[in-house]
Design an enzyme around this catalytic site. Sequence first.
Site, mmCIF file in Angstrom:
data_model
loop_
_atom_site.group_PDB
_atom_site.id
_atom_site.type_symbol
_atom_site.label_atom_id
_atom_site.label_comp_id
_atom_site.label_asym_id
_atom_site.label_seq_id
_atom_site.Cartn_x
_atom_site.Cartn_y
_atom_site.Cartn_z
ATOM 1 C CE LYS A 150 45.672 30.665 17.957
ATOM 2 N NZ LYS A 150 46.491 30.207 16.836
ATOM 3 C CG ASP A 151 49.763 31.677 24.770
ATOM 4 O OD1 ASP A 151 50.721 31.315 24.088
ATOM 5 O OD2 ASP A 151 49.531 32.859 25.044
ATOM 6 C CE LYS A 152 49.158 23.047 30.726
ATOM 7 N NZ LYS A 152 50.123 22.085 31.311
#
Length: 667
Positions: free
Chosen positions: A323-325
């Site tokens: 998942k995105d940071k």
Amino acid sequence: MLPSFSYLTEHAGFRGTIKNSPSDFVVTELEVPELFLRDTRAELLQRTSEAPPAQSSQCPREPKRRRTEPPGQGAPACPRDAAGGGCAATPGKSESEGDPELRAGLGEACPLESLLGKPVSELLNKFACDLKDTWGLENNADAGTREFSLGPRLDKKIRADLHSAVRQKFPFLVTVTRDNEMIVKGNPDYRELCQLVTEKETNDFFKFLDAKLENSTFSFEPDGNKEHRKVVHHFINRKFGKLLETKSFTVTDVNDQPNMSITVRFREKSWSRKRSAGGFQEKQDVYTAFTLQKENLETLEAIGLLAAELDILPSDFSYTGIKDKKAITLQPMIVKKVTPERLKEIGNKMEKKGMKIFNIRPAYQHLRLGQLKGNHFDIVVRDLQHHSHDSSADLKERISEAMKSVETKGFVNYYGPQRFGQGQIVQTDQIGLALLNEKMVKAVKLFFTPEDTDDPVNNAKRYFLQTEDAKGTLVMLPEFKVREKMLLRALNRYGVNHEGCTKAWLNIPHSLRIFYVHAYCSKIWNEAASYRLKTYGSKVVEGDLVCLEENGESISLNDKVVLPMVGHSVKYPSNKVGQWYHERLSKDELELCKFRVSPLHLNIPGCYRLILKTVQNLSYFLESSEKEIKIEDNHLNDLKVSLHISFDLDPSCYATVCLREIMKCNF
């Protein structure tokens, strides 16, 4: 991100900023299969053993044999359903009527008809039943050689789904792949076991074998004939000895009399080889499922922090996607060797590090990458403006036009920036290329290349590159930098040379090693997709690779045109795009690459990825700093307006890529 890459749609778009704060970009993973998140196995196994008796069918079943009788001859007839369809796989509820949770627990695949189409599915049903009929005939040499082709299937995932679906519906069949063509034929092991036990037991045994549920067992019916039990033991050990082991136990039969029954279980690392006098001595791993909410953290970084706190390895965690940071993300995870109680204890500490852990419950099996239904996104785009070349247009109209265009036509299915390490001096694909070229020292030094910041992690990396002092660098790194520490421990022991760096890469989990190689393959795919659209546009052309629909027709790229992810088992387009692949790999000195890095135990077969994807459940509204602006209102150009947008995407699709298509700008 993708500065010169092609767009699909032709609308003008608009400008804006995303990820001003993590709360502006919220990602929620869609439902995970129930199989992996059940609280216990007890209910599932109980239901399996309490299946109701078989209902009558148009084709009689073989009468049940007593265990004191000798093994039967031939094979039972194939029960056909009322519509003349497939063979009944298991007594009790039919495939369509069975309890959905039970079917999920048994690993039932998508219905064959939805995968094959009705005409091919009916032909397969006929082949299956005809084959069973020939098994019942003596001296029929044709029975073992009959085959049925499901046709070429280029997509690896589709082949896997078909393999599973065929085995679940017809346990007496096996599937093999020959040059991407799927072949179905009779399972000789099934036929042989049918000579020893009833068809119901044979069906149930092969379904147990196919499901491979960890820590599960299977028991044959009580059998008072010692010599017959010996024959069954020998059959299973001869055919499946590397996978299964057997033991006879005393049980109570239907007449409440003591009897003997053969129990089978999988040979797993999690089982102790030690047996007690009363039966198998279990040594089971504990699995705990939970939902992880993280903010401004990479998935692997979050796992590193959790692993350090729990004193376990990062490889003990399983999840379905990265998942995105720069976002708030919610995703299910499963951790091995940690009890729910222990996980609850660290909740407060993790909150201070940008994580929340909730929905904690027991599980019994790990998750796999890609095993998700998709993701839901709630995104705020702020500071909306026109593109500089389009300043006279109405902003509201530009936004409405962009939404309708992408909702109707979709977007190019590029890999997004988090696949490569957005903003980093050295991106993950560069490390992957070095590994493919077996330049182990270069890969290590790329890994330890620091960013232009003054913090403990980058200072430690900078020190290592200057001194090659692995031991001193270890002291400087924070505990949660697990990957770095794993590499450094091996480098300290073996040295910073080719052999030492090879052993260092072997010291980190396989999933992390191959992550870098996959990043390189993703970069090549992105470039190939852009080249394909620039060269041929959105029309299907001769030489394209196309996954055909049921009717064999495909009229646009959105109709299953794919490009290969490079690997040793993929076919390339026979048009200019195929030639482009060969030239591009040659540029990176990979023209002779076999996509197997034996020293690192990496095998990259490749796969296929759709060029275009669609967005689902798209909705949006505009909001000013003071009040919500309805879509009917005009004159947005002079207001400070933000766009709130929600949508769902399939697995392995990137919201930033979808937004790029909507807005016609890079982030």
